[in-house]
Design a protein around this motif. Sequence first.
Motif, short mmCIF file in Angstrom:
data_model
loop_
_atom_site.label_atom_id
_atom_site.label_comp_id
_atom_site.label_asym_id
_atom_site.label_seq_id
_atom_site.Cartn_x
_atom_site.Cartn_y
_atom_site.Cartn_z
N ILE A 1 33.40 44.16 33.23
CA ILE A 1 34.24 43.41 32.30
C ILE A 1 35.16 42.52 33.12
N THR A 2 35.21 41.24 32.78
CA THR A 2 36.03 40.30 33.55
C THR A 2 37.26 39.82 32.80
N ILE B 1 51.35 42.42 35.96
CA ILE B 1 50.28 42.61 36.95
C ILE B 1 48.94 42.03 36.48
N ALA B 2 48.94 41.43 35.29
CA ALA B 2 47.75 40.70 34.83
C ALA B 2 47.80 39.30 35.41
N LYS B 3 46.67 38.63 35.45
CA LYS B 3 46.65 37.23 35.87
C LYS B 3 46.77 36.36 34.63
N GLY B 4 47.72 35.42 34.65
CA GLY B 4 47.89 34.52 33.52
C GLY B 4 49.09 34.90 32.67
N THR B 5 49.20 34.25 31.54
CA THR B 5 50.37 34.44 30.67
C THR B 5 50.05 35.43 29.57
#
Length: 121
Positions: free
Chosen positions: A6-7, A31-35
């Motif tokens: 899962i990406t 710690i997620a990438k993006g908003t």
Amino acid sequence: MELTNITGLKGEVTVPGDKSISHRSIMFGSIAKGTTEVHNVLQGADCLSTMDCFRRLGIEIEKKGDSVLIHGKGLHGLTAPDNLLDVGNSGTTTRLISGILAGQPFDSKLSGDESLNSRPM
């Protein structure tokens, strides 16, 4: 059993404001990438301590009405704080952020108010 790589994850969940969920939303968004946009984040002292700690770790967090926008940089996108991380009286912040910080390539120190610092953690 076939495992799938899962990406990403995209969707919308509506839940009432809750301190436990607010802490975790801020941390996961950081710690997620993006908003990540989170609605109904509690604005109590404990959750504000969590937001302040992640700001000190290089994460931009914006209040936008009843929402919070968290501009995450990924698990290893955090940066070393220039000072100790003040968790106030938040045991939840202390316990949860410790796990995230343990895997970072820099040293960090946590401290809280007198009551929190007297707890055996």
